[in-house]
Design an enzyme around this catalytic site. Sequence first.
Site, PDB file in Angstrom:
ATOM      1  N   THR A 100      43.590  34.650  43.989  1.00  0.00           N
ATOM      2  CA  THR A 100      43.066  33.875  42.812  1.00  0.00           C
ATOM      3  C   THR A 100      44.108  33.377  41.768  1.00  0.00           C
ATOM      4  O   THR A 100      45.244  33.816  41.775  1.00  0.00           O
ATOM      5  CB  THR A 100      41.949  34.662  42.096  1.00  0.00           C
ATOM      6  OG1 THR A 100      41.002  35.057  43.035  1.00  0.00           O
ATOM      7  CG2 THR A 100      41.239  33.924  41.004  1.00  0.00           C
ATOM      8  N   GLU A 108      34.710  33.242  50.338  1.00  0.00           N
ATOM      9  CA  GLU A 108      33.984  33.738  49.150  1.00  0.00           C
ATOM     10  C   GLU A 108      32.726  34.514  49.500  1.00  0.00           C
ATOM     11  O   GLU A 108      32.266  35.366  48.728  1.00  0.00           O
ATOM     12  CB  GLU A 108      33.633  32.550  48.242  1.00  0.00           C
ATOM     13  CG  GLU A 108      33.715  32.867  46.771  1.00  0.00           C
ATOM     14  CD  GLU A 108      35.150  33.068  46.303  1.00  0.00           C
ATOM     15  OE1 GLU A 108      35.419  34.108  45.707  1.00  0.00           O
ATOM     16  OE2 GLU A 108      35.997  32.192  46.562  1.00  0.00           O
ATOM     17  N   SER A 147      33.723  38.296  39.724  1.00  0.00           N
ATOM     18  CA  SER A 147      34.244  39.026  38.556  1.00  0.00           C
ATOM     19  C   SER A 147      35.084  38.104  37.682  1.00  0.00           C
ATOM     20  O   SER A 147      35.658  38.541  36.684  1.00  0.00           O
ATOM     21  CB  SER A 147      35.145  40.173  39.008  1.00  0.00           C
ATOM     22  OG  SER A 147      34.429  41.057  39.815  1.00  0.00           O
TER      23      SER A 147
HETATM   24  O1  DON Z   1      35.099  35.851  42.422  1.00  0.00           O
HETATM   25  C1  DON Z   1      35.689  36.907  42.449  1.00  0.00           C
HETATM   26  O2  DON Z   1      35.518  37.779  41.630  1.00  0.00           O
HETATM   27  C2  DON Z   1      36.729  37.148  43.515  1.00  0.00           C
HETATM   28  N1  DON Z   1      36.459  36.340  44.667  1.00  0.00           N
HETATM   29  C3  DON Z   1      38.063  36.846  42.945  1.00  0.00           C
HETATM   30  C4  DON Z   1      39.133  37.248  43.890  1.00  0.00           C
HETATM   31  C5  DON Z   1      40.335  37.631  43.171  1.00  0.00           C
HETATM   32  O3  DON Z   1      40.497  37.507  42.004  1.00  0.00           O
HETATM   33  C6  DON Z   1      41.376  38.217  43.968  1.00  0.00           C
HETATM   34  N2  DON Z   1      42.528  38.521  43.071  1.00  0.00           N
HETATM   35  N3  DON Z   1      43.579  38.752  42.895  1.00  0.00           N
END
Ligand code: DON
Length: 588
Positions: free
Chosen positions: A409, A446, A474
């Site tokens: 992310t 996702e 999150s």
């Molecule tokens: O939407 C979410 O919360 C996760 N798919 C985000 C993934 C994420 O932040 C991975 N991070 N380092």
Amino acid sequence: METVMTTRSIAALGLLLATTTGAFAQQASDTVSPERATGFSAAKVVTAKAHMVAAAHPLAAEAGEKVLAAGGSAIDAMIAVQTVLGLVEPQSSGLGGGAFLVYYDAGTKRITTLDGRETAPMEATPKLFLDETGQPLKFFDAVVGGRSVGTPGTVMLMQEAHNRWGRTPWKDLFAPAEKIARDGFAVSPRLASLIAAEGDKLKTFESTTAYFFGADGAPLKAGTILKNQPYAETLSAIAAGGAPAFYTGAIAEAIVDTVRMSGKNAGVLALADLANYQVKERRPVCVSYRALDICGMGPPSSGAVAIGQMLGLLENFDLKALGKDNPESWRLIGDAQRLAFADRERFLADTDFVPSPIKGLLEKTYLGERAKLLDGDKALTDDAVTSGKPEWDHAFNFGRDAAIELPSTSHFVIVDKDGNVVSMTTTIENGFGSRLMTNGFLLNNELTDFSFKTHDEGMPVANRVEPGKRPRSSMSPTIVMKDGKPLLAIGSPGGSQIIGYVAQALVAYIDWGLDVGAIVAMPHAINRFGPYDLEAGTDAEKLAEPLKALGYEVKIGDMNSGLHAIELTADGLKGAADPRREGVALGQ
Ligand code: DON
């Protein structure tokens, strides 16, 4: 799972950029701290008078800054930043993923939140992540391949935001990324180390292997100049045809074919899912905390509600007097987070599908009562950390959820000369997403943010898979408001640790008076499910013994935040980038 950059690789990036890019790169190499975040030492604070971008890669920040310098709006710059990030930080976010935008409009003085989250295909069933015997799949068995791919939302989010607040012609905003894709960019140390760490997972599919590995099968090295012609062509098509060029026609067909023909883990995404995809405007979730308003993203993200609950619990205690070095502060923060997570796993999911008691969860009376659980002087026992009974008018309960969330992310923040503010968190979920690539970009995984289990103790899980539903997130893009004006924009990657990263930064800023440079670099201490995670190699380790004495199990490890923040002060803008990643703040 992404790994944390080493000191050497961060320093190397500075050097690399200084030799491969122009004027902005000089600032970039200044702002990339060669030091690992140790102690409570701070990241460099960059100041500017008119406009600023803080993003995870210098080329992305530079592209956004150029748009702003040419008179573009924060939303225009967002498109330039996102399209460059999708190229130079492809493992984290991009055209094949989804995003949440929290936007402050200086003209109307309003905050709007847009949900560009991926959706489950209409052919998906609640059993998507169960094997033939009804057992949840192993995480990576579910991730790698088409099964985990949701309908991408980021391109439609860019389009929707531009329709509302864009100033620069749409087609011009794709030129920076298109040029870099055609000319090539230097693979960053972080990207190189993540490719190397992936090993065989990233070699599952031919087109992905061909892009990230040399002809000899070796992972690309830092500094390799990488071109991406298909990505340039995709951008050119979107620039000319708008979002419809992505959601219908040749690109949509390529996405669907890639998902449906991905071997034993093929997915069920269809052309109709893409053609019908919609960005949704959601009601912003704003909570008051010590005379400020903390505004963020509501469901399908759990971010703003969980942060709001943590702060609502903590407001009952004098964290300022206790101070940042006091284990008692961390007992309160840790257990406030555990209580928020207990509610999150039972109540929060896509509210288009399940009724969530958002109002009840954030009510001061509910949180005041629940804060009494923190009145003791020891860590709460696991049995004491249960979901509460918030007020709500929906007469049913949900089972506890078992979503697995691992780090990747990107988060970026932008302020333009008119005072419009973008706080956007964007993702393809796991590092390199589903590992499927088409038309120059990776496809998300996702859907593995859904709970794999559909039921718990006979009750349906709120965050179970359903056709058209958005997996719970999150991600916590946040704007802090003071007297109706934006004061701080912040957010981070980090899976379910995002909530703790952002909440900790807010407490550090508001209660402990730390500046933006200090809050993005501060060592992390996070407690989601009982064990206290402390950031290895930092002063957070000093909390280990005192926290154990309070009754916590302690885990020391790398903690992979990517906090980017801009503060809006009477004297101008102050920005900072998390030294754990490759980001920078740039402004004028
Ligand atoms: O939407 C979410 O919360 C996760 N798919 C985000 C993934 C994420 O932040 C991975 N991070 N380092």
